[in-house]
Write an enzyme that holds these catalytic residues in place. Sequence first.
Site, mmCIF file in Angstrom:
data_model
loop_
_atom_site.group_PDB
_atom_site.id
_atom_site.type_symbol
_atom_site.label_atom_id
_atom_site.label_comp_id
_atom_site.label_asym_id
_atom_site.label_seq_id
_atom_site.Cartn_x
_atom_site.Cartn_y
_atom_site.Cartn_z
ATOM 1 C CB SER A 1 -1.213 -0.019 1.083
ATOM 2 O OG SER A 1 -1.542 1.366 1.212
ATOM 3 C CE1 TYR B 1 -4.086 -2.660 4.777
ATOM 4 C CE2 TYR B 1 -3.577 -0.379 4.230
ATOM 5 C CZ TYR B 1 -3.321 -1.637 3.861
ATOM 6 O OH TYR B 1 -3.910 -1.470 2.839
ATOM 7 C CB ALA B 2 1.170 2.336 8.556
ATOM 8 C CB ALA B 3 3.608 -1.198 11.639
ATOM 9 C CE LYS C 1 -1.586 -3.674 2.982
ATOM 10 N NZ LYS C 1 -1.507 -5.251 2.436
ATOM 11 C CB ILE D 1 -9.139 1.045 -5.035
ATOM 12 C CG1 ILE D 1 -7.165 0.905 -5.013
ATOM 13 C CG2 ILE D 1 -10.024 0.203 -6.135
ATOM 14 C CD1 ILE D 1 -7.034 1.439 -6.156
HETATM 15 N N1 LIG Z 1 -9.017 -0.954 -2.158
HETATM 16 C C1 LIG Z 1 -8.121 -0.034 -1.695
HETATM 17 O O1 LIG Z 1 -8.585 0.941 -1.167
HETATM 18 C C2 LIG Z 1 -6.194 -0.751 -1.219
HETATM 19 C C3 LIG Z 1 -5.698 0.109 -1.335
HETATM 20 C C4 LIG Z 1 -3.775 -0.003 -0.955
HETATM 21 C C5 LIG Z 1 -3.550 -1.855 -0.706
HETATM 22 N N2 LIG Z 1 -4.839 -2.249 -0.766
HETATM 23 C C6 LIG Z 1 -4.565 -4.162 -0.306
HETATM 24 O O2 LIG Z 1 -5.246 -4.300 -1.255
HETATM 25 C C7 LIG Z 1 -5.260 -5.324 -1.065
HETATM 26 C C8 LIG Z 1 -6.704 -6.375 -1.321
HETATM 27 O O3 LIG Z 1 -7.224 -5.209 -0.982
HETATM 28 P P1 LIG Z 1 -9.240 -5.108 -0.941
HETATM 29 O O4 LIG Z 1 -9.546 -3.959 -0.927
HETATM 30 O O5 LIG Z 1 -9.212 -6.230 -2.569
HETATM 31 O O6 LIG Z 1 -9.834 -5.676 -0.335
HETATM 32 P P2 LIG Z 1 -11.576 -6.778 0.124
HETATM 33 O O7 LIG Z 1 -11.698 -7.046 1.568
HETATM 34 O O8 LIG Z 1 -12.500 -6.106 -1.259
HETATM 35 O O9 LIG Z 1 -11.055 -8.097 -0.540
HETATM 36 C C9 LIG Z 1 -10.751 -8.779 0.271
HETATM 37 C C10 LIG Z 1 -10.532 -10.341 0.348
HETATM 38 O O10 LIG Z 1 -9.790 -11.432 1.084
HETATM 39 C C11 LIG Z 1 -10.445 -12.763 1.450
HETATM 40 N N3 LIG Z 1 -9.549 -12.968 2.687
HETATM 41 C C12 LIG Z 1 -9.778 -12.094 4.304
HETATM 42 N N4 LIG Z 1 -9.752 -13.158 4.579
HETATM 43 C C13 LIG Z 1 -9.197 -14.082 4.103
HETATM 44 C C14 LIG Z 1 -8.691 -15.663 4.877
HETATM 45 N N5 LIG Z 1 -8.197 -15.633 5.999
HETATM 46 N N6 LIG Z 1 -7.939 -16.158 4.171
HETATM 47 C C15 LIG Z 1 -8.674 -15.449 2.284
HETATM 48 N N7 LIG Z 1 -9.144 -15.187 1.835
HETATM 49 C C16 LIG Z 1 -9.559 -14.014 2.807
HETATM 50 C C17 LIG Z 1 -11.862 -11.509 1.595
HETATM 51 O O11 LIG Z 1 -12.919 -13.107 1.568
HETATM 52 C C18 LIG Z 1 -12.183 -11.025 0.148
HETATM 53 O O12 LIG Z 1 -12.193 -11.402 -0.745
HETATM 54 C C19 LIG Z 1 -5.023 -6.073 0.749
HETATM 55 O O13 LIG Z 1 -3.079 -6.707 1.036
HETATM 56 C C20 LIG Z 1 -5.086 -4.382 0.707
HETATM 57 O O14 LIG Z 1 -4.683 -4.122 1.752
HETATM 58 C C21 LIG Z 1 -6.197 -2.232 -0.982
#
Ligand SMILES: NC(=O)c1ccc[n+]([C@@H]2O[C@H](COP(=O)([O-])OP(=O)(O)OC[C@H]3O[C@@H](n4cnc5c(N)ncnc54)[C@H](O)[C@@H]3O)[C@@H](O)[C@H]2O)c1
Length: 246
Positions: free
Chosen positions: A134, A157-159, A161, A190
């Site tokens: 992130s 979260y910051a730590a 990532k 996003i």
């Molecule tokens: N959405 C954002 O704005 C954003 C920004 C920066 C980074 N990220 C990173 O992107 C990645 C995905 O985020 P997202 O926004 O798509 O999240 P999301 O919550 O939409 O999707 C996460 C998925 O992980 C699955 N999940 C949760 N626990 C689980 C487990 N124990 N085993 C298997 N699957 C599991 C959930 O069922 C879900 O389908 C994460 O690493 C997040 O930190 C997201």
Amino acid sequence: MSTLMGKVIIVTGGSGLLGRAMLRQIESEGAVAINFDLRRGEEDQHFYEVDATDQSALRAALARVVSDQGRIDGLVNNAYPRPADRGIDIEEDENQQSRRQKVDLQLNSYVAACQEILPHFQRQSSGAIVNIASIYGVVGNDFTVYEGTDLKTAAPYAAIKGGLINFSRYLASRVGPLGIRVNCLSPGGIFDHQAPVFVQNYERKVPMKRMGNPEDIAPPVAFLLSEGARYITGQNLIVDGGWTCI
Ligand SMILES: NC(=O)c1ccc[n+]([C@@H]2O[C@H](COP(=O)([O-])OP(=O)(O)OC[C@H]3O[C@@H](n4cnc5c(N)ncnc54)[C@H](O)[C@@H]3O)[C@@H](O)[C@H]2O)c1
């Protein structure tokens, strides 16, 4: 143009916001796209019900993929397990157990998945890992974008990532001689129907004047997995519309 023709690629958390787009992109480039999640995604061709925080479940599922598909070429660590108090402010966060749990769920689980995929990649002398980090693992938070909203972002979260980005550098250095590549991709914020005031605050600040979409993130993930990235390892590709350039 990146192509993944004939590869077998696993995305953890492939039923979520970003994971769905990644699976679609990977499939569109000719690979077998496999979702490791707790719940099946609507478009899934290849779904394995896996708790990505359970190392023995990961080990068993990877063995099943090899038995079903013959090999694994790429792993995207993208699942986002989080406890209910994920957004708690640091001033109020007195629950040491919960802080440990977040590190376990979001960092140690990615490390465990990397550990478990390595023997498969080592056997082939090839393979690519992409860890989804992130912008908040790269720069500090701009808390002004949360003003007037009840959205929060928390210290662990910051730590987590930031730790993931440097863990990926460590691993890239460690397994580079084996023909295995390890990179991070750091998305910016996003769009996911957040409060309009948050979206406005965010868009005002970011140089490209809009939040990201999952479709902005998926192609660069596919690139990092592809032959086009064959000499790229240990990097953190930031995909954020310029958030971190100012
Ligand atoms: N959405 C954002 O704005 C954003 C920004 C920066 C980074 N990220 C990173 O992107 C990645 C995905 O985020 P997202 O926004 O798509 O999240 P999301 O919550 O939409 O999707 C996460 C998925 O992980 C699955 N999940 C949760 N626990 C689980 C487990 N124990 N085993 C298997 N699957 C599991 C959930 O069922 C879900 O389908 C994460 O690493 C997040 O930190 C997201």
